[in-house]
Design an enzyme around this catalytic site. Structure first.
Site, PDB file in Angstrom:
ATOM      1  N   GLU A 148       9.015  -4.120  -7.755  1.00  0.00           N
ATOM      2  CA  GLU A 148       7.875  -3.563  -7.028  1.00  0.00           C
ATOM      3  C   GLU A 148       7.624  -4.334  -5.733  1.00  0.00           C
ATOM      4  O   GLU A 148       7.391  -3.726  -4.682  1.00  0.00           O
ATOM      5  CB  GLU A 148       6.628  -3.577  -7.902  1.00  0.00           C
ATOM      6  CG  GLU A 148       5.336  -3.178  -7.221  1.00  0.00           C
ATOM      7  CD  GLU A 148       5.375  -1.801  -6.564  1.00  0.00           C
ATOM      8  OE1 GLU A 148       6.300  -1.013  -6.859  1.00  0.00           O
ATOM      9  OE2 GLU A 148       4.503  -1.537  -5.705  1.00  0.00           O
ATOM     10  N   LYS A 154       7.665  -2.770  -1.901  1.00  0.00           N
ATOM     11  CA  LYS A 154       6.549  -2.957  -0.960  1.00  0.00           C
ATOM     12  C   LYS A 154       7.070  -3.487   0.367  1.00  0.00           C
ATOM     13  O   LYS A 154       6.724  -3.015   1.431  1.00  0.00           O
ATOM     14  CB  LYS A 154       5.518  -3.936  -1.526  1.00  0.00           C
ATOM     15  CG  LYS A 154       4.583  -3.430  -2.571  1.00  0.00           C
ATOM     16  CD  LYS A 154       3.539  -2.454  -2.109  1.00  0.00           C
ATOM     17  CE  LYS A 154       3.942  -1.019  -2.180  1.00  0.00           C
ATOM     18  NZ  LYS A 154       4.346  -0.405  -3.398  1.00  0.00           N
ATOM     19  N   LYS A 189       2.806  10.007   1.815  1.00  0.00           N
ATOM     20  CA  LYS A 189       2.105   9.497   0.642  1.00  0.00           C
ATOM     21  C   LYS A 189       2.476  10.269  -0.617  1.00  0.00           C
ATOM     22  O   LYS A 189       2.561   9.715  -1.691  1.00  0.00           O
ATOM     23  CB  LYS A 189       0.588   9.577   0.845  1.00  0.00           C
ATOM     24  CG  LYS A 189      -0.225   9.040  -0.321  1.00  0.00           C
ATOM     25  CD  LYS A 189       0.036   7.558  -0.557  1.00  0.00           C
ATOM     26  CE  LYS A 189      -0.783   7.026  -1.699  1.00  0.00           C
ATOM     27  NZ  LYS A 189      -0.406   5.642  -2.040  1.00  0.00           N
ATOM     28  N   GLU A 207       9.299  -0.870   2.362  1.00  0.00           N
ATOM     29  CA  GLU A 207       8.706   0.371   2.878  1.00  0.00           C
ATOM     30  C   GLU A 207       7.708   0.130   3.997  1.00  0.00           C
ATOM     31  O   GLU A 207       7.425   1.046   4.764  1.00  0.00           O
ATOM     32  CB  GLU A 207       8.075   1.193   1.767  1.00  0.00           C
ATOM     33  CG  GLU A 207       6.888   0.587   1.076  1.00  0.00           C
ATOM     34  CD  GLU A 207       6.289   1.544   0.038  1.00  0.00           C
ATOM     35  OE1 GLU A 207       6.308   2.761   0.245  1.00  0.00           O
ATOM     36  OE2 GLU A 207       5.814   1.051  -0.985  1.00  0.00           O
ATOM     37  N   CYS A 234       3.967  17.854   3.397  1.00  0.00           N
ATOM     38  CA  CYS A 234       3.191  18.087   4.627  1.00  0.00           C
ATOM     39  C   CYS A 234       1.735  18.244   4.218  1.00  0.00           C
ATOM     40  O   CYS A 234       1.393  18.240   3.044  1.00  0.00           O
ATOM     41  CB  CYS A 234       3.671  19.372   5.304  1.00  0.00           C
ATOM     42  SG  CYS A 234       5.423  19.380   5.623  1.00  0.00           S
ATOM     43  N   ASN A 266       3.557  24.095   3.180  1.00  0.00           N
ATOM     44  CA  ASN A 266       3.932  22.802   2.598  1.00  0.00           C
ATOM     45  C   ASN A 266       4.868  23.104   1.438  1.00  0.00           C
ATOM     46  O   ASN A 266       4.517  23.825   0.519  1.00  0.00           O
ATOM     47  CB  ASN A 266       2.694  22.045   2.099  1.00  0.00           C
ATOM     48  CG  ASN A 266       3.078  20.783   1.341  1.00  0.00           C
ATOM     49  OD1 ASN A 266       4.116  20.185   1.620  1.00  0.00           O
ATOM     50  ND2 ASN A 266       2.270  20.393   0.361  1.00  0.00           N
ATOM     51  N   GLY A 267       6.090  22.574   1.511  1.00  0.00           N
ATOM     52  CA  GLY A 267       7.056  22.804   0.432  1.00  0.00           C
ATOM     53  C   GLY A 267       8.437  23.055   1.017  1.00  0.00           C
ATOM     54  O   GLY A 267       8.694  22.789   2.191  1.00  0.00           O
ATOM     55  N   HIS A 318      26.394 -12.949 -11.374  1.00  0.00           N
ATOM     56  CA  HIS A 318      27.450 -11.954 -11.616  1.00  0.00           C
ATOM     57  C   HIS A 318      27.814 -11.209 -10.336  1.00  0.00           C
ATOM     58  O   HIS A 318      28.172 -10.036 -10.379  1.00  0.00           O
ATOM     59  CB  HIS A 318      26.997 -10.983 -12.709  1.00  0.00           C
ATOM     60  CG  HIS A 318      26.773 -11.657 -14.027  1.00  0.00           C
ATOM     61  ND1 HIS A 318      27.796 -12.057 -14.856  1.00  0.00           N
ATOM     62  CD2 HIS A 318      25.628 -12.070 -14.624  1.00  0.00           C
ATOM     63  CE1 HIS A 318      27.293 -12.660 -15.922  1.00  0.00           C
ATOM     64  NE2 HIS A 318      25.975 -12.667 -15.805  1.00  0.00           N
ATOM     65  N   ARG A 375       0.149  12.409   4.653  1.00  0.00           N
ATOM     66  CA  ARG A 375       1.130  13.243   3.924  1.00  0.00           C
ATOM     67  C   ARG A 375       2.332  13.571   4.793  1.00  0.00           C
ATOM     68  O   ARG A 375       3.328  14.108   4.305  1.00  0.00           O
ATOM     69  CB  ARG A 375       0.483  14.541   3.453  1.00  0.00           C
ATOM     70  CG  ARG A 375      -0.667  14.399   2.485  1.00  0.00           C
ATOM     71  CD  ARG A 375      -1.316  15.740   2.204  1.00  0.00           C
ATOM     72  NE  ARG A 375      -0.389  16.629   1.559  1.00  0.00           N
ATOM     73  CZ  ARG A 375      -0.224  16.703   0.229  1.00  0.00           C
ATOM     74  NH1 ARG A 375      -0.940  15.914  -0.553  1.00  0.00           N
ATOM     75  NH2 ARG A 375       0.628  17.522  -0.307  1.00  0.00           N
ATOM     76  N   TRP A 390       5.987  16.623   7.621  1.00  0.00           N
ATOM     77  CA  TRP A 390       7.009  15.649   7.266  1.00  0.00           C
ATOM     78  C   TRP A 390       8.293  16.470   7.181  1.00  0.00           C
ATOM     79  O   TRP A 390       8.454  17.293   6.272  1.00  0.00           O
ATOM     80  CB  TRP A 390       6.700  14.972   5.933  1.00  0.00           C
ATOM     81  CG  TRP A 390       7.657  13.869   5.609  1.00  0.00           C
ATOM     82  CD1 TRP A 390       7.605  12.572   6.030  1.00  0.00           C
ATOM     83  CD2 TRP A 390       8.843  13.975   4.810  1.00  0.00           C
ATOM     84  NE1 TRP A 390       8.669  11.860   5.524  1.00  0.00           N
ATOM     85  CE2 TRP A 390       9.456  12.691   4.783  1.00  0.00           C
ATOM     86  CE3 TRP A 390       9.457  14.999   4.112  1.00  0.00           C
ATOM     87  CZ2 TRP A 390      10.623  12.422   4.092  1.00  0.00           C
ATOM     88  CZ3 TRP A 390      10.628  14.742   3.420  1.00  0.00           C
ATOM     89  CH2 TRP A 390      11.206  13.477   3.414  1.00  0.00           C
TER      90      TRP A 390
HETATM   91  C1  AGP Z   1       5.078   3.416  -3.334  1.00  0.00           C
HETATM   92  O1  AGP Z   1       4.526   2.424  -2.487  1.00  0.00           O
HETATM   93  C2  AGP Z   1       5.648   4.582  -2.561  1.00  0.00           C
HETATM   94  N1  AGP Z   1       4.717   5.113  -1.658  1.00  0.00           N
HETATM   95  C3  AGP Z   1       6.307   5.610  -3.455  1.00  0.00           C
HETATM   96  O2  AGP Z   1       7.378   4.958  -4.090  1.00  0.00           O
HETATM   97  C4  AGP Z   1       5.425   6.252  -4.553  1.00  0.00           C
HETATM   98  O3  AGP Z   1       5.088   5.298  -5.536  1.00  0.00           O
HETATM   99  C5  AGP Z   1       6.221   7.379  -5.214  1.00  0.00           C
HETATM  100  O4  AGP Z   1       6.500   8.356  -4.235  1.00  0.00           O
HETATM  101  C6  AGP Z   1       5.484   8.037  -6.388  1.00  0.00           C
HETATM  102  O5  AGP Z   1       4.306   8.639  -5.934  1.00  0.00           O
HETATM  103  P1  AGP Z   1       3.245   9.173  -7.051  1.00  0.00           P
HETATM  104  O6  AGP Z   1       2.772   7.965  -7.791  1.00  0.00           O
HETATM  105  O7  AGP Z   1       2.167   9.835  -6.245  1.00  0.00           O
HETATM  106  O8  AGP Z   1       3.972  10.128  -7.931  1.00  0.00           O
END
Ligand code: AGP
Length: 607
Positions: free
Chosen positions: A482, A486, A602, A489, A2, A99-100, A505, A27, A73
């Site tokens: 990767e 992308k 994020k 998400e 959050c 937050n937590g 396989h 966040r 969040w």
């Molecule tokens: C990547 O596009 C995502 N937002 C997510 O996988 C991110 O890379 C992951 O949460 C790690 O975050 P960080 O690099 O801040 O530790």
């Protein structure tokens, strides 16, 4: 995950708090709320949904020059008005934003219920204001009550507290969740991160774990967990606020994709000179320690983990030391073999990812040397690692990580070269050629970004697909992983990444007419085999989209995007860029919020 913000000063708190929340929405954004201290009471407005929904609840009616606010969040309790923060105790003496995750909240809740407290929400957080009130009835002291309550909490927290009987102060404390205090004359700001309050101050106190601060507009007093007064150093950060704005791009993600020539240039420039000399500030990793290393872990989550995967072979080839790339949330619980001959490298854009930080603490406890690779100066991970190296990619606001990924790969390669030069047994010609290729990357990235419309047109043809596959061999497989993340998400299209040789396989059973398969072909040694794998899917009706730096003769692929050649250890930095744009344009074609995708945040500061 959050975002929390607080203000104490001489101005009306509400507009400042709203602005801070809008900067923190990346966040978490499923609900929001504000408390301000007015004459004899705490006023509290909160709502499900985005920060802007607060205006539907007459947020401008809030007065007062001291307040706290929160954008959520959800972890415990679905997004709803009653589960939104701030939370007040039953007597409305205290208001808290958090937050937590409070891991022992059920135990605390039943203790409080036995003492005649009741609860209005399903959150873990609501135990905090009531626990503070419980102690306040015994000691009648704001700071002591917060301190006693925090000693009961297990889990992670960054909290800000208002007390209706104290017109001058906010009390804040953190444990494993981030919290910074910005200072500007009579105004004091508290935030989950620096960019959110950068427009108000460049001078910050960085709270460490279990440190308390009592903040008024005229002074700040810091205390340790036993309420002994402590001194904290005010730090100046020369961040440029405009770098956190969109600068004319439609979305932060698109801006950050197009920033990559410069962000990679910044990363290189911070550590590798034009005459190929490597320098790291405050990095006295001793030669004897390096010689003692017999295994390397690269530990991270999500995109950061993919960056680590892309660099495994660089470290192994240059250092002849086995490298294991680990998902942090798995690593921390599988009792990995760690000792004083282990080097553990942690990659984290935010520097606040709970699993990554926990995995780092585990390695340190078992005697490993630890290095953090992060993009945020002063982030929590830098306060845990033995050494920290910065990507200097600039603030990355979009939830989907793009420029951080390419900068992480650059920095990891530079680090591997640095170690190889220190140990002095790698082929110097190879090292020099690799450094030269690194220096050429920004211009090559600019070349790849020249024709985004090609990618946009391809993206439009597949935006309605339900499944898209990504294939690659060797380092190209790490890019496939990767690229698939992308796409998932931000476009919400189901996607899988496979090592090309693995398809036959089992997964090839999924290939049928109209399925889209994207292949990355940059490794010359594996080219023929990869081409055979593409023929296998074409034979079963797949449409194919290929990213390559090779001249493909007579290719019967639907689309081919050519990228420049580079050292194969660096190829992901170029091959990922068309695929970042591919995901972006598909999401835009579907009219989705690419900067704030559903269910995501994020910075994943909870487990
Ligand atoms: C990547 O596009 C995502 N937002 C997510 O996988 C991110 O890379 C992951 O949460 C790690 O975050 P960080 O690099 O801040 O530790």
């Amino acid at each position: 995950m959050c975002g929390i913000i607080g203000y104490v000063g001489k101005k009306n708190a509400t507009p400042i708090l709203i602005n801070g929340l809008l900067n923190l929405e990346y966040r978490g954004y499923d609900s929001a709320g504000i408390s301000t201290l007015e004459s004899t009471c705490i006023s509290n407005i909160k709502t499900k949904g985005r920060v802007k929904n607060l205006y539907d609840k007459d947020i401008d009616s809030l007065e007062g020059t001291i307040g706290i606010a929160h954008t959520r969040w959800a972890t415990h309790g679905k997004p709803s008005d009653e589960n939104s923060h701030p939370h007040l105790d039953n007597s409305k003496t205290f208001s808290v934003v958090h937050n937590g995750i409070i891991e022992n909240y059920k135990e605390l809740k039943s203790f409080l219920e036995q003492n005649n407290y009741y609860f209005l929400s399903q959150t873990d957080t609501e135990v905090i204001p009531n626990l503070i009130h419980y102690y306040y009835t015994k000691n009648n002291n704001f700071l002591k009550s917060v301190n006693e309550a925090c000693k009961c909490l297990k889990g992670s927290y960054a909290i800000e507290v208002l007390c209706k009987n104290d017109k001058d102060n906010i009390i804040v404390v953190r444990h494993d969740s981030p919290l910074v205090i910005g200072v500007n004359e009579d105004d004091k700001y508290v935030s989950s991160d620096i960019p959110a309050i950068l427009s108000y101050s460049n001078n910050f106190y960085l709270l460490d774990n279990d440190e308390f601060a009592m903040i008024s507009n005229s002074e700040i007093n810091f205390y340790d967990i036993n309420l002994n007064k402590i001194e904290k150093k005010l730090k100046h950060f020369d961040y440029d606020i405009t770098s956190s704005q969109k600068n004319g791009y439609e979305d932060f993600m698109l801006k950050e994709i197009f920033e990559q020539p410069n962000s990679v240039r910044e990363t290189i420039g911070s550590h590798l000179s034009p005459d190929s000399l490597i320098s790291f500030n405050d990095f006295d990793f001793k030669l004897e320690d390096l010689k003692n290393i017999n295994q390397i872990y690269i530990v991270a989550c999500g995109t950061a983990m993919h960056a680590g995967l892309s660099c495994k072979n660089t470290f192994e080839k240059l250092l002849h030391i086995p490298v294991t790339v680990e998902i942090a949330s798995e690593f921390r619980y599988r009792n990995p073999i760690i000792d004083n001959k282990t080097l553990a490298i942690y990659v984290s854009q935010s520097g606040e990812t709970a699993d990554t930080i926990a995995a780092l603490k585990l390695a340190k406890t078992n005697g490993a040397k630890t290095i953090a690779i992060t993009n945020v100066i002063g982030s929590s991970i830098t306060r845990e690692a033995d050494f920290s190296l910065y990507t200097h990619a600039g603030p990355e606001i979009a939830v989907a990580s793009t420029k951080a990924y390419t900068s992480q790969i650059v920095l990891l390669n530079i680090l591997a070269i640095y170690f190889a030069e220190t140990l002095d047994f790698a082929d110097k010609n190879f090292l020099n050629s690799l450094k030269n290729e690194i220096l050429l990357l920004p211009n090559k990235i600019e070349y790849v970004l020249k024709n985004p419309d090609n990618i946009k047109n391809i993206a439009k043809t597949v935006a309605s697909k339900k499944d898209i596959f990504f294939l690659g061999r060797g380092i190209d497989y790490t890019v496939a992983l990767e690229a698939s993340l992308k796409l998932k998400e931000i476009s919400y299209i189901h996607s899988e990444a496979y090592a090309s040789g693995e398809l036959k396989h089992g997964p090839i059973a999924l290939i049928e007419n109209g399925v889209t398969v994207v292949s990355i072909l940059t490794d010359l040694e594996l080219l023929e085999k990869s081409i055979s794998n593409i023929e296998e899917v074409i034979a079963r009706g797949a449409s194919t989209f290929v990213i390559t730096n090779q001249e493909l003769v007579n290719s019967n692929y639907n689309y081919v995007i050519n990228i420049p050649k580079t050292n194969k250890f660096l190829s992901p930095i170029l091959s990922i860029i068309p695929l970042q744009l591919f995901a972006y344009y598909i999401a835009k074609e579907k009219n989705l919020d690419v900067d704030k995708p559903r269910n995501l945040a994020k910075s994943v500061t909870v487990e």
